[in-house]
Design a protein around this motif. Sequence first.
Motif, PDB file in Angstrom:
ATOM      1  N   PHE A  40       4.353 -28.155  20.110  1.00 53.25           N
ATOM      2  CA  PHE A  40       5.152 -26.946  20.301  1.00 53.25           C
ATOM      3  C   PHE A  40       5.446 -26.265  18.967  1.00 53.25           C
ATOM      4  N   PHE A  41       5.946 -27.025  17.996  1.00 52.38           N
ATOM      5  CA  PHE A  41       6.272 -26.430  16.702  1.00 52.38           C
ATOM      6  C   PHE A  41       5.017 -26.012  15.936  1.00 52.38           C
ATOM      7  N   PHE A  42       3.916 -26.722  16.128  1.00 55.92           N
ATOM      8  CA  PHE A  42       2.653 -26.314  15.512  1.00 55.92           C
ATOM      9  C   PHE A  42       2.241 -24.945  16.033  1.00 55.92           C
ATOM     10  N   LEU A  43       2.332 -24.755  17.351  1.00 57.65           N
ATOM     11  CA  LEU A  43       1.950 -23.470  17.944  1.00 57.65           C
ATOM     12  C   LEU A  43       2.892 -22.345  17.515  1.00 57.65           C
ATOM     13  N   ILE A  44       4.180 -22.638  17.443  1.00 55.68           N
ATOM     14  CA  ILE A  44       5.148 -21.643  16.969  1.00 55.68           C
ATOM     15  C   ILE A  44       4.836 -21.271  15.524  1.00 55.68           C
ATOM     16  N   ASP A  45       4.580 -22.254  14.692  1.00 53.24           N
ATOM     17  CA  ASP A  45       4.252 -22.010  13.283  1.00 53.24           C
ATOM     18  C   ASP A  45       2.966 -21.201  13.157  1.00 53.24           C
ATOM     19  N   LEU A  46       1.973 -21.540  13.965  1.00 50.76           N
ATOM     20  CA  LEU A  46       0.705 -20.815  13.944  1.00 50.76           C
ATOM     21  C   LEU A  46       0.917 -19.360  14.359  1.00 50.76           C
ATOM     22  N   GLY A  47       1.718 -19.145  15.380  1.00 49.24           N
ATOM     23  CA  GLY A  47       2.006 -17.788  15.832  1.00 49.24           C
ATOM     24  C   GLY A  47       2.729 -16.973  14.779  1.00 49.24           C
ATOM     25  N   ILE A  48       3.727 -17.550  14.147  1.00 54.15           N
ATOM     26  CA  ILE A  48       4.466 -16.850  13.097  1.00 54.15           C
ATOM     27  C   ILE A  48       3.550 -16.531  11.917  1.00 54.15           C
TER      28      ILE A  48
END
Length: 55
Positions: A40-48
């Motif tokens: 989840f945090f990997f995807l959020i970081d990637l999106g940001i």
Amino acid sequence: MFKFLRNVSREMKKVSWPKGKELTSYTITVISTVAFVAVFFFLIDLGITQILNLL
């Protein structure tokens, strides 16, 4: 100090330790939760990162 350790030992005997099946279930739950949060945090970081690269 010795009184403290004696009390700790006495309290540890009162602890209800999980059985093998319970321990396996708890371990799987913890590992899957940690993996989910990491993804989840990997995807959020990637999106940001992608949003910031567009700017």
